[in-house]
Enzyme design. Sequence first.
Site, PDB file in Angstrom:
ATOM      1  N   ARG A   1       0.782  -1.238   0.000  1.00  0.00           N
ATOM      2  CA  ARG A   1       0.000   0.000   0.000  1.00  0.00           C
ATOM      3  C   ARG A   1       0.816   1.292   0.000  1.00  0.00           C
ATOM      4  O   ARG A   1       0.243   2.366   0.061  1.00  0.00           O
ATOM      5  CB  ARG A   1      -1.027   0.025   1.144  1.00  0.00           C
ATOM      6  CG  ARG A   1      -1.974  -1.141   1.103  1.00  0.00           C
ATOM      7  CD  ARG A   1      -3.157  -0.978   1.991  1.00  0.00           C
ATOM      8  NE  ARG A   1      -2.807  -0.763   3.383  1.00  0.00           N
ATOM      9  CZ  ARG A   1      -3.701  -0.540   4.331  1.00  0.00           C
ATOM     10  NH1 ARG A   1      -4.975  -0.493   4.048  1.00  0.00           N
ATOM     11  NH2 ARG A   1      -3.326  -0.365   5.577  1.00  0.00           N
ATOM     12  N   ASP A   2       2.135   1.226  -0.081  1.00  0.00           N
ATOM     13  CA  ASP A   2       2.927   2.459  -0.175  1.00  0.00           C
ATOM     14  C   ASP A   2       4.250   2.198  -0.898  1.00  0.00           C
ATOM     15  O   ASP A   2       5.314   2.632  -0.447  1.00  0.00           O
ATOM     16  CB  ASP A   2       3.169   3.055   1.210  1.00  0.00           C
ATOM     17  CG  ASP A   2       3.666   4.507   1.149  1.00  0.00           C
ATOM     18  OD1 ASP A   2       3.391   5.189   0.128  1.00  0.00           O
ATOM     19  OD2 ASP A   2       4.321   4.960   2.101  1.00  0.00           O
ATOM     20  N   LEU A   3       4.184   1.512  -2.014  1.00  0.00           N
ATOM     21  CA  LEU A   3       5.396   1.256  -2.798  1.00  0.00           C
ATOM     22  C   LEU A   3       5.794   2.517  -3.545  1.00  0.00           C
ATOM     23  O   LEU A   3       4.958   3.192  -4.140  1.00  0.00           O
ATOM     24  CB  LEU A   3       5.153   0.107  -3.774  1.00  0.00           C
ATOM     25  CG  LEU A   3       4.998  -1.250  -3.102  1.00  0.00           C
ATOM     26  CD1 LEU A   3       4.362  -2.243  -4.047  1.00  0.00           C
ATOM     27  CD2 LEU A   3       6.352  -1.752  -2.613  1.00  0.00           C
TER      28      LEU A   3
END
Length: 189
Positions: free
Chosen positions: A44-46
């Site tokens: 969810r935060d690449l």
Amino acid sequence: CSAGCVGKLLERRGGRLSIDEALPIIIDSLEGMEYAHDMHYVHRDLKPQNILLQQVNGKQVAKIGDLGMAKNFTTAGFSGMTVTGSYGGTPPFMPREQVINFKYVKPVTDVWALGATFYNMLTGYYPLDFSAGQDHVKVILNEKPTPIRKRYSDIPASLAQVIDRSLEVKVQDRYQDAGEMLAAMRKAI
């Protein structure tokens, strides 16, 4: 991130990497996320700052870092809101569904973020145009990614096709997880 991440490497290289330098990082990142997706986790935060670089036996290896927003996508009832009550993620690397329904994102959301990360690594640009003063959420919800070869025409067509497919607006048109994208990437290179 510390000096050992793709974000800092991009700064040192003037904003983008050569294809030869980027490809091993891309493959390592996809392999790491394939494992996470197989274990039913979504990051969810690449983004470039969350791909860590390390020397292992004289070879640079990329590893996925900052799992603070990761969740098991098969677990029901997990709140998608951050402690501050805002949605999590980094706008240039967030697909539409992450803004609309952060709580229930699946591996296909990470695929978009990986595609956006690789796009940024290879071109120095984001797939969506975030002009100064624009509402990032409106851009994410209303704009379509610019095909990568319009930003950097020297990218081989087969590689561009994989990245562009990973950035499709409709979830069903993308690779559904990192393993599927990794298989396509290996064929492309």
